[in-house]
Design an enzyme around this catalytic site. Structure first.
Site, PDB file in Angstrom:
ATOM      1  N   GLU A   1       0.843  -1.198   0.000  1.00 60.65           N
ATOM      2  CA  GLU A   1       0.000   0.000   0.000  1.00 60.65           C
ATOM      3  C   GLU A   1       0.876   1.246   0.000  1.00 60.65           C
ATOM      4  O   GLU A   1       2.000   1.235   0.511  1.00 60.65           O
ATOM      5  CB  GLU A   1      -0.901  -0.010   1.241  1.00 60.65           C
ATOM      6  CG  GLU A   1      -1.883   1.152   1.303  1.00 60.65           C
ATOM      7  CD  GLU A   1      -2.924   0.984   2.402  1.00 60.65           C
ATOM      8  OE1 GLU A   1      -3.840   1.824   2.480  1.00 60.65           O
ATOM      9  OE2 GLU A   1      -2.836   0.006   3.171  1.00 60.65           O
TER      10      GLU A   1
ATOM     11  N   ASN B   1     -12.720  -0.864  -0.313  1.00 58.49           N
ATOM     12  CA  ASN B   1     -11.980  -1.506   0.767  1.00 58.49           C
ATOM     13  C   ASN B   1     -12.524  -1.015   2.100  1.00 58.49           C
ATOM     14  O   ASN B   1     -12.719   0.185   2.294  1.00 58.49           O
ATOM     15  CB  ASN B   1     -10.493  -1.140   0.677  1.00 58.49           C
ATOM     16  CG  ASN B   1      -9.736  -1.471   1.953  1.00 58.49           C
ATOM     17  OD1 ASN B   1      -9.420  -2.629   2.214  1.00 58.49           O
ATOM     18  ND2 ASN B   1      -9.456  -0.456   2.763  1.00 58.49           N
ATOM     19  N   GLU B   2     -12.790  -1.947   2.993  1.00 57.06           N
ATOM     20  CA  GLU B   2     -13.258  -1.611   4.340  1.00 57.06           C
ATOM     21  C   GLU B   2     -14.345  -0.534   4.297  1.00 57.06           C
ATOM     22  O   GLU B   2     -14.228   0.534   4.907  1.00 57.06           O
ATOM     23  CB  GLU B   2     -12.085  -1.176   5.226  1.00 57.06           C
ATOM     24  CG  GLU B   2     -11.119  -2.311   5.515  1.00 57.06           C
ATOM     25  CD  GLU B   2     -10.044  -1.970   6.545  1.00 57.06           C
ATOM     26  OE1 GLU B   2      -9.980  -0.810   6.988  1.00 57.06           O
ATOM     27  OE2 GLU B   2      -9.270  -2.881   6.899  1.00 57.06           O
TER      28      GLU B   2
ATOM     29  N   TYR C   1      -6.814  -8.443  12.172  1.00 56.83           N
ATOM     30  CA  TYR C   1      -5.463  -8.178  12.643  1.00 56.83           C
ATOM     31  C   TYR C   1      -5.306  -8.687  14.067  1.00 56.83           C
ATOM     32  O   TYR C   1      -6.196  -8.536  14.910  1.00 56.83           O
ATOM     33  CB  TYR C   1      -5.152  -6.677  12.609  1.00 56.83           C
ATOM     34  CG  TYR C   1      -4.923  -6.135  11.221  1.00 56.83           C
ATOM     35  CD1 TYR C   1      -3.690  -6.270  10.598  1.00 56.83           C
ATOM     36  CD2 TYR C   1      -5.939  -5.490  10.526  1.00 56.83           C
ATOM     37  CE1 TYR C   1      -3.472  -5.774   9.318  1.00 56.83           C
ATOM     38  CE2 TYR C   1      -5.731  -4.986   9.250  1.00 56.83           C
ATOM     39  CZ  TYR C   1      -4.492  -5.131   8.651  1.00 56.83           C
ATOM     40  OH  TYR C   1      -4.283  -4.642   7.385  1.00 56.83           O
TER      41      TYR C   1
ATOM     42  N   GLU D   1      -6.529  -8.901   4.214  1.00 56.56           N
ATOM     43  CA  GLU D   1      -5.690  -8.200   5.180  1.00 56.56           C
ATOM     44  C   GLU D   1      -5.672  -9.012   6.464  1.00 56.56           C
ATOM     45  O   GLU D   1      -6.718  -9.262   7.065  1.00 56.56           O
ATOM     46  CB  GLU D   1      -6.186  -6.777   5.469  1.00 56.56           C
ATOM     47  CG  GLU D   1      -5.969  -5.803   4.322  1.00 56.56           C
ATOM     48  CD  GLU D   1      -6.277  -4.356   4.692  1.00 56.56           C
ATOM     49  OE1 GLU D   1      -6.098  -3.978   5.876  1.00 56.56           O
ATOM     50  OE2 GLU D   1      -6.705  -3.609   3.792  1.00 56.56           O
TER      51      GLU D   1
ATOM     52  N   GLN E   1       2.044  -6.073   5.825  1.00 60.36           N
ATOM     53  CA  GLN E   1       2.193  -5.839   4.398  1.00 60.36           C
ATOM     54  C   GLN E   1       3.576  -6.306   3.947  1.00 60.36           C
ATOM     55  O   GLN E   1       4.336  -6.812   4.761  1.00 60.36           O
ATOM     56  CB  GLN E   1       1.988  -4.374   4.069  1.00 60.36           C
ATOM     57  CG  GLN E   1       0.560  -3.898   4.288  1.00 60.36           C
ATOM     58  CD  GLN E   1       0.351  -2.446   3.860  1.00 60.36           C
ATOM     59  OE1 GLN E   1       1.169  -1.828   3.202  1.00 60.36           O
ATOM     60  NE2 GLN E   1      -0.769  -1.892   4.274  1.00 60.36           N
TER      61      GLN E   1
END
Length: 515
Positions: free
Chosen positions: A48, A195-196, A262, A319, A368
Site C-alpha cells: 500500500e 476496501n473496508e 489483525y 488483510e 504488508q
C-alpha cells in the site's frame, strides 16, 4: 482409525500435568485421501502507499544510486522472488479509496503530487502508478490484484481504469496506454470494489455497500471477456453482517467476499502491545488472539454455506497479520514495527488455518510486504533485512498449489499460562506439486520442546528433512546490524526401530519433506 478432515489444530488433553509433560504427540497422515488444493494465492502479498511500504522500501526510482531495475530495488525484488510471491494487492487498503488512477500515468515528471490524507499527510509523488505496478508484478512473476476507489471515485472512473489496463491497443484507452509505453493489455487477475466500506472506505452499512457494489459490477461486467474477477469488500473480525448481506444480495459472480482480521498482543486497539521487549504473557496472549482466526473463518464459512449452497463465493482474507503499538520515536501513521520470532509463529498458525479450509479460501494477503506492519522485509536507505516472517513464508513455499492431506493429531498437550491454554502443536500436511509429502509443525510453547511421532497410513515414514526456525529469545528479531539472529537451520530425522520422531525445539516452526 477416524481421521480429522483437514484440521487447523486438533487437541487432546491429559488430566494430570505430569502426564502432559511425558506425552508424545502423534500425527498420522492419510496420504491416500487427497483433499482440496491449497491455492497459491493464500500466500498473497499486499503493498500500500503507506509510509515506506513502497517509496524507499521497494521503489527508489531509476536515477537512484541504490541498484534497481527501472526504479525497483534489485535486492528487495530478488528476495521477494525467492518467496515465489503468487499475487500482489495494490494500491491499498484505505489509500485505494482516495486514489485516482489518472494521477499515476504519463511521464513521471508531469504527474501531480498528492497528499496522502489517509496515512499521515505525507506527499505522494505518484511516481508509482499503473505501469510501474505492473512492471513490479512482471518482475515478481505474480498476479495482479488491483483495488478500486469506491469512496471518492465513481463507476465511470473504475470502468475507465479497467479499460485502460485491459483494452485492445486499437481502442482509445489502449492507444493511450500504448502512448504511455505499454501497447499490450495488462493482465488484471482481480479487481476489488472498494476496501473496508465499514470504515475508511465510506463508513457504510452492508446494505448500502452491496447496492454500490452491484452498480459497479454491472458497469464493469459490460467490459466482457477482458474484465477481471471482482472481489466484494466484506467485514472484519466476527462481524458476520457483511458476509450475510453480500452472500444474499451481491449480483454477478464475485470471486469472493473479504474479511479482515489483525492480531494484537492485547485484544485492545487502544493499547495493542509491544513488537519487542515483551514477556511470556504477551507471547501467549498474541498467539491466543491470532488463533481466533479459526473461529472467524468457520463462522463466515458457515454463513456462506447457508446462503450460497452452490459455493460460488470464496472467502478472501486480504488483510491479516500482527499490529502492535508504534515503536518509540516512530511516525505512528507509517505503521512500521519490528518483526520477531513471535510473528513468524503467528504467521505459521494462520497458514495452517487457511490450509485447513482450502476448499473455500482462495486468497489471503498478509499486511504488508515491505516496511509496514508484519512485513517480509525491512529497509533503511540502501540496507535491507529479512524478517522472521519472511523466513516462515520461504519455508512454506512447497505448500503453494499443494494438495492438502487429512491427518490425525493425538496426545497434543495444552500450553498453559495462568488459567488459559492453547494447543502446543499445530500441523499441516500436503502433497507438493513435485509429489513430495510435506509436513509443517509449530511448537507454541516457548519453554518446552515437543516430540512428534510421525506416521503415514499404509506406508512407512523413514526420514524427514527440511528446516527449523527458532531462536534463543521469544522476541528475537533481525536488525541491519545483526541480520541473522532468526534464520532457518537444517533439520533432519531418521526412523529408529521403524518409528519416526521429530523433536521440535521450544517456540519453533519445522517444515520437512517426509519420506
Amino acid at each position: 482409525m477416524r481421521f480429522i478432515k483437514y484440521p487447523a489444530m486438533a487437541a487432546a488433553m491429559f488430566a494430570a500435568a505430569t502426564a502432559i509433560a511425558a506425552a508424545e504427540v502423534t500425527i498420522t497422515i492419510d496420504a491416500a485421501r487427497p483433499g482440496p488444493v491449497i491455492n497459491k494465492n493464500i500466500y498473497g502479498q499486499f503493498a500500500e502507499h503507506l509510509g515506506a511500504g513502497i517509496y524507499g522500501g521497494i521503489w527508489v526510482g531509476p536515477e537512484s544510486a541504490i541498484p534497481n531495475t527501472r526504479g525497483w530495488r534489485k535486492d528487495v525484488v530478488g528476495a521477494l522472488k525467492n518467496l515465489q510471491v503468487p499475487l500482489l494487492r495494490w494500491p491499498g487498503g484505505c489509500f485505494a479509496d482516495e486514489y485516482h488512477w489518472r494521477d499515476g500515468i504519463g511521464p513521471r515528471g508531469g504527474r501531480p503530487a498528492r497528499v496522502n490524507s489517509t496515512w499521515g499527510g505525507a506527499a505522494d509523488s505518484n511516481a508509482v502508478g499503473t505501469h510501474e505496478f505492473f512492471d513490479l508484478v512482471e518482475l515478481l512473476g505474480a498476479e495482479a490484484y488491483v483495488n478500486g476507489n469506491l469512496r471518492t471515485g465513481s463507476p465511470q472512473e473504475v470502468v475507465d481504469w479497467i479499460d485502460y489496463m485491459t483494452a485492445d491497443a486499437k481502442s482509445a484507452p489502449g492507444q493511450l496506454r500504448a502512448k504511455n509505453g505499454h501497447p499490450k493489455p495488462f493482465k488484471v487477475g482481480y479487481f476489488g470494489i472498494g476496501n473496508e466500506a465499514w470504515g475508511c472506505g465510506g463508513y457504510m452499512d452492508p446494505a448500502r455497500y452491496t447496492k454500490l457494489y452491484n452498480e459497479y459490477q454491472a458497469a464493469i461486467k459490460a467490459r466482457g471477456a477482458t474484465a477481471p474477477q471482482l472481489i466484494a469488500s466484506g467485514g472484519k473480525d466476527f462481524d458476520l453482517t457483511w458476509t450475510e448481506h453480500l452472500s444474499k444480495h451481491a449480483q454477478g459472480d464475485p470471486a469472493g467476499i473479504t474479511v479482515h482480521y489483525y492480531t494484537t498482543a492485547t485484544g485492545n486497539w487502544e493499547k495493542k502491545g509491544q513488537a519487542t521487549g515483551f514477556g511470556e504473557d504477551q507471547w501467549f496472549s498474541t498467539l491466543q488472539e491470532t488463533l481466533k482466526m479459526q473461529g472467524i473463518v468457520t463462522s463466515n464459512l458457515a454463513r456462506l454455506d447457508e446462503n450460497d449452497p452452490a459455493r460460488k463465493f470464496k472467502l478472501i482474507l486480504d488483510e491479516w497479520g500482527s499490529w502492535y503499538d508504534p515503536a518509540p520515536g516512530a511516525n505512528a501513521p507509517f505503521l512500521q514495527q519490528q518483526n520477531s520470532l513471535r510473528d513468524a509463529v503467528l504467521a505459521a498458525l494462520n497458514l495452517h488455518i487457511f490450509h485447513a479450509h482450502a476448499d473455500r479460501i482462495s486468497m489471503t494477503n498478509i499486511a504488508q510486504m515491505v516496511n509496514v506492519l508484519q512485513a517480509m522485509i525491512l529497509t533503511e536507505q540502501d540496507r535491507m533485512v529479512l524478517t522472521p516472517t519472511y523466513h516462515a513464508f520461504k519455508m512454506y513455499v512447497p505448500f503453494q498449489d499443494a494438495t492438502s492431506l487429512p491427518f490425525k493429531l493425538d496426545n497434543n498437550p495444552q500450553y498453559t499460562l495462568g488459567k488459559a491454554s492453547i494447543p502446543t502443536v499445530s500441523a499441516s500436511a500436503a502433497r507438493g506439486k513435485d509429489g513430495t509429502l510435506y509436513l509443517a509443525l509449530v511448537n507454541t510453547n516457548p519453554r518446552e520442546p515437543a516430540d512428534v511421532a510421525v506416521s503415514v497410513a499404509g506406508a512407512k515414514a523413514s526420514s524427514a528433512s527440511g528446516a527449523v526456525l527458532t531462536a534463543a529469545a521469544i522476541d528475537a528479531h533481525n536488525t541491519f546490524a545483526a541480520p541473522g539472529v532468526v534464520a532457518p537451520a537444517p533439520f533432519a530425522a531418521a526412523a529408529d526401530a521403524g518409528k519416526l520422531v521429530l523433536k521440535l525445539p521450544a517456540k519453533s516452526i519445522v517444515v520437512v519433506a517426509v519420506k
